[in-house]
Design an enzyme around this catalytic site. Sequence first.
Site, PDB file in Angstrom:
ATOM      1  CB  SER A  10      -0.933  -0.091   1.208  1.00 34.27           C
ATOM      2  OG  SER A  10      -1.486   1.357   1.365  1.00 34.27           O
ATOM      3  CG  HIS A  35      -3.902  -1.835  -1.725  1.00 36.55           C
ATOM      4  ND1 HIS A  35      -4.830  -2.541  -2.141  1.00 36.55           N
ATOM      5  CD2 HIS A  35      -4.213  -0.823  -0.561  1.00 36.55           C
ATOM      6  CE1 HIS A  35      -5.941  -2.238  -1.127  1.00 36.55           C
ATOM      7  NE2 HIS A  35      -5.545  -1.348  -0.390  1.00 36.55           N
ATOM      8  CG  ASP A  37      -5.181   2.169   1.005  1.00 37.17           C
ATOM      9  OD1 ASP A  37      -6.191   1.289   0.927  1.00 37.17           O
ATOM     10  OD2 ASP A  37      -3.965   1.727   1.570  1.00 37.17           O
ATOM     11  CG  MET A  39      -8.184   6.775   2.721  1.00 32.96           C
ATOM     12  SD  MET A  39      -7.136   6.940   4.428  1.00 32.96           S
ATOM     13  CE  MET A  39      -6.834   5.387   4.451  1.00 32.96           C
ATOM     14  CG  HIS A  68      -9.209  -0.002  -0.448  1.00 30.29           C
ATOM     15  ND1 HIS A  68      -8.544  -0.322   0.673  1.00 30.29           N
ATOM     16  CD2 HIS A  68     -10.656  -0.025  -0.087  1.00 30.29           C
ATOM     17  CE1 HIS A  68      -9.461  -0.543   1.691  1.00 30.29           C
ATOM     18  NE2 HIS A  68     -10.778  -0.420   1.094  1.00 30.29           N
ATOM     19  CG  MET A  70     -11.349   2.972   2.140  1.00 34.27           C
ATOM     20  SD  MET A  70      -9.733   2.832   3.178  1.00 34.27           S
ATOM     21  CE  MET A  70      -8.698   2.853   1.763  1.00 34.27           C
ATOM     22  CG  MET A 139     -11.484  -3.025   5.033  1.00 37.23           C
ATOM     23  SD  MET A 139     -10.085  -2.450   4.239  1.00 37.23           S
ATOM     24  CE  MET A 139      -9.132  -1.698   5.636  1.00 37.23           C
ATOM     25  CG  ASP A 175      -6.068  -2.988   3.228  1.00 37.92           C
ATOM     26  OD1 ASP A 175      -5.165  -2.930   3.625  1.00 37.92           O
ATOM     27  OD2 ASP A 175      -6.723  -2.209   2.431  1.00 37.92           O
ATOM     28  N   GLY A 197       1.152  -2.180   4.253  1.00 35.04           N
ATOM     29  CA  GLY A 197       1.859  -0.808   3.893  1.00 35.04           C
ATOM     30  C   GLY A 197       3.179  -0.873   5.048  1.00 35.04           C
TER      31      GLY A 197
END
Length: 237
Positions: A10, A35, A37, A39, A68, A70, A139, A175, A197
Amino acid sequence: MTRDVIIAPSILAADFARLGEEVAAIDAAGADWIHCDVMDGHFVPNISFGADVIRAIRPVTAKPLDVHLMIAPADPYLEAFAKAGADIMTVHAEAGAHLDRSLQAIRALGKQAGVSLCPATPESAIEYVLDRIDLVLVMTVNPGFGGQSFLASQIEKIRRIRNMISGRPIRLEVDGGITRDNAAAVAAAGADALVAGSAVFRGGDYASNIAAIRAAAEVPKPRQGSAQRAGETMLIR
Ligand code: DX5
Ligand code: ZN
């Protein structure tokens, strides 16, 4: 060569001031997927980056970008992430009222569709979308931050989802808080894609960190489901 277990570092744990170099470094160090992320400060209590960052790193690596999302809502942004160069786009089951529609939209954009479940969400949330997905993301922390501790409560959910997937060509990704110390347990429960990560970026030796997680996850385990026979899978690589 196709690999049994996918390792997806990540970039949330990367040095953002040198993001392109960091992506190139994890690629060279043996990452299977990158990956990403995303957010929004609304669905999760943190803001990271958006489609422009995906576009910026796209030329740096040929590895799949595992995005991903979020964010809530997700639907208005799917096209932007697709155009930016995402390969896999994962939405949260909790992020919108119409998960089936979101997954259809991702596939209509020509991308691999994933669905993610927060720790408190039961596996039944995906029961009726199994034929619309290429990936399930369990998750193993509450989403929003890197560096949190792995929630062992999710092992049983991983096991149940592995059984639900049965012979379907669906990746089962985990994850949050994944390390070389718990990689064997999640893989034994049925995970075949591991996001990490902190455990990849910590200490700076990305290749040995990735190799250690992979070695722990690839300890031989009994295989489940008829689709595991050689030549039958169409899993994302
Ligand atoms: C959490 C993110 C994870 C996170 C993983 O919301 O989805 O991908 O960056 O970081 P570690 O491995 O440090 O828990
Ligand atoms: Zn993630």
